[in-house]
Design a protein around this motif. Sequence first.
Motif, PDB file in Angstrom:
ATOM      1  N   GLU A 305       0.826  -1.207   0.000  1.00 16.33           N
ATOM      2  CA  GLU A 305       0.000   0.000   0.000  1.00 16.33           C
ATOM      3  C   GLU A 305       0.859   1.255   0.000  1.00 16.33           C
ATOM      4  O   GLU A 305       0.535   2.237  -0.679  1.00 16.33           O
ATOM      5  N   GLU A 306       1.958   1.232   0.738  1.00 17.11           N
ATOM      6  CA  GLU A 306       2.853   2.388   0.735  1.00 17.11           C
ATOM      7  C   GLU A 306       3.492   2.572  -0.635  1.00 17.11           C
ATOM      8  O   GLU A 306       3.564   3.693  -1.159  1.00 17.11           O
ATOM      9  N   ASN A 307       3.955   1.487  -1.237  1.00 17.63           N
ATOM     10  CA  ASN A 307       4.561   1.571  -2.566  1.00 17.63           C
ATOM     11  C   ASN A 307       3.587   2.148  -3.588  1.00 17.63           C
ATOM     12  O   ASN A 307       3.908   3.071  -4.340  1.00 17.63           O
ATOM     13  N   VAL A 308       2.401   1.580  -3.632  1.00 18.94           N
ATOM     14  CA  VAL A 308       1.416   2.008  -4.627  1.00 18.94           C
ATOM     15  C   VAL A 308       0.968   3.443  -4.376  1.00 18.94           C
ATOM     16  O   VAL A 308       0.640   4.179  -5.321  1.00 18.94           O
ATOM     17  N   GLY A 309       1.002   3.877  -3.124  1.00 14.60           N
ATOM     18  CA  GLY A 309       0.634   5.249  -2.806  1.00 14.60           C
ATOM     19  C   GLY A 309       1.494   6.278  -3.497  1.00 14.60           C
ATOM     20  O   GLY A 309       1.090   7.444  -3.655  1.00 14.60           O
ATOM     21  N   ALA A 310       2.674   5.874  -3.933  1.00 20.89           N
ATOM     22  CA  ALA A 310       3.559   6.803  -4.636  1.00 20.89           C
ATOM     23  C   ALA A 310       2.992   7.210  -5.989  1.00 20.89           C
ATOM     24  O   ALA A 310       3.268   8.312  -6.482  1.00 20.89           O
ATOM     25  N   LEU A 311       2.195   6.345  -6.612  1.00 21.44           N
ATOM     26  CA  LEU A 311       1.691   6.630  -7.953  1.00 21.44           C
ATOM     27  C   LEU A 311       0.810   7.873  -7.975  1.00 21.44           C
ATOM     28  O   LEU A 311       0.879   8.672  -8.913  1.00 21.44           O
ATOM     29  N   SER A 312      -0.003   8.036  -6.948  1.00 21.24           N
ATOM     30  CA  SER A 312      -0.930   9.174  -6.945  1.00 21.24           C
ATOM     31  C   SER A 312      -0.202  10.507  -6.826  1.00 21.24           C
ATOM     32  O   SER A 312      -0.735  11.560  -7.208  1.00 21.24           O
ATOM     33  N   LYS A 313       1.010  10.484  -6.299  1.00 21.44           N
ATOM     34  CA  LYS A 313       1.790  11.707  -6.140  1.00 21.44           C
ATOM     35  C   LYS A 313       2.677  11.991  -7.346  1.00 21.44           C
ATOM     36  O   LYS A 313       3.156  13.118  -7.530  1.00 21.44           O
ATOM     37  N   GLY A 314       2.918  10.955  -8.172  1.00 21.46           N
ATOM     38  CA  GLY A 314       3.665  11.148  -9.405  1.00 21.46           C
ATOM     39  C   GLY A 314       5.150  11.349  -9.202  1.00 21.46           C
ATOM     40  O   GLY A 314       5.673  11.247  -8.089  1.00 21.46           O
ATOM     41  N   PRO A 315       5.884  11.661 -10.299  1.00 24.22           N
ATOM     42  CA  PRO A 315       7.331  11.870 -10.235  1.00 24.22           C
ATOM     43  C   PRO A 315       7.693  13.112  -9.419  1.00 24.22           C
ATOM     44  O   PRO A 315       6.883  14.027  -9.256  1.00 24.22           O
ATOM     45  N   LEU A 316       8.914  13.149  -8.926  1.00 25.48           N
ATOM     46  CA  LEU A 316       9.410  14.334  -8.234  1.00 25.48           C
ATOM     47  C   LEU A 316       9.502  15.518  -9.207  1.00 25.48           C
ATOM     48  O   LEU A 316       9.718  15.335 -10.413  1.00 25.48           O
ATOM     49  N   ALA A 317       9.360  16.706  -8.669  1.00 22.63           N
ATOM     50  CA  ALA A 317       9.487  17.919  -9.480  1.00 22.63           C
ATOM     51  C   ALA A 317      10.925  18.101  -9.937  1.00 22.63           C
ATOM     52  O   ALA A 317      11.871  17.654  -9.274  1.00 22.63           O
TER      53      ALA A 317
END
Length: 331
Positions: A305-317
Motif C-alpha cells: 500500500e505504501e509503494n502504490v501510494g507513490a503513484l498518486s503523487k507522481g514523479p518528483l518535481a
Amino acid sequence: MLTKPSNETHLQLWDGRTIPRLGMGCWAIGGPFYAGDTPLGWGEVDDAESIAAIHRAIELGVRFFDTASNYGAGHSEEVLGQAIGNRDDIVVATKFGFATDPATKQATGAFAEPAFIRDSVETSLRWLRRERLDLLQFHLNDFPLQQSDDVFETLESLRAEGKIDAFGWSTDFPDRAERQATRPGFVSVQHTMNVFEPADELVSTVERHGLVSINRGPLAMGLLSGKFTAQKTIGAKDVRAAALDWMVYFKDGRIAPEFAAKLDAVRDLLMSDGRTPTQGALAWLWARSSRTLPIPGFRTVAQVEENVGALSKGPLAAETMREIDVALARG
C-alpha cells in the motif's frame, strides 16, 4: 540529469499494453535459501500474507510482478503462481541462470546451456501456473559478452515456439545490454538503479533502443525506506546480513555509514509534497526517465500500500531532482 524527464505514471509495454509504472519484486516472498551457510533470501515469510499482499497490489492497479527461478529455491514462483495463476491481465516476468535445490534450499550453480534454459522454462511455467511466460530474463549479470549470443538465440527459439512472449537481460553492464538490444524479442534490461546509483549509461542505452528499464534495488535494499537506524541489525537469515562483495548498503548487518550519510542528505527532499521516503525514492526513478519501471520488494500488505501510494503523487518535481543532485554531490 538525463535529457528525457518524465511526468508519466504509466508505461506502454512491448505488446501494446499500458500499465502503471510500478511493479512488485518477489525475491523477498520466496523465503530463505542459501549458498552453504550464506543466506541469499530475506528471512522467513508468511505465504498467506504474501498472497494477500499480491492480491492487494492487483486491487490497487499493479499489473507487473518480477520473480526468478531461484528465489527461495522456486518458492517465490510457486507463491506467485498460487496468487495469480494464468490471469492474462497480469504481466509476470521471471529469470533463469541460477540453479537451486528445492529440497535443501541450496544454490547449486549457474548455467546457460540451451538444455538448462529449456528445463528452467518448463519448471517456471509449472510453478507459475502459466501457459506462456510474459518476460524471461537472463539472470547472469556479467556473463561473457561473446557467449551471450548463444543464450539469446535459444530465447529467440523459445519465443518462436510460443513458450515466452519476450526476453531481456538482468545486467548492470551497458555493453551487454547494447550487444542484444536490437535482437527481435529483446525488450528490457533489469538493473540496479536508485537515488544512490543513477545508472546513467544503462538508462541511455534503454532510451536509445526503446527498451524498458526494470529497476531492481529501487529502495537500495530497504535503506531508502528510511526505516533503518544505525542501531538496527538485520536477521541472520537475511541476505543483507551476509558478507557479500556486492552488498554495499549494509555491512555486518547494519547500515553502511557512508550510505546512512547520503540518506540523511536527501531524506527531506524525498519527502516533498507529503511523500514517505519510500514514495520519494520511487518518484525519483519516475522523474529520471520515461522508461523506468521500479520493482520494490514486499512482504506485507502495508508495504504494498505504501509503494502504490507513490503513484498518486507522481514523479518528483524537476527542481527537487536538481536539489537532490546537489545534496549528493556535497556528500
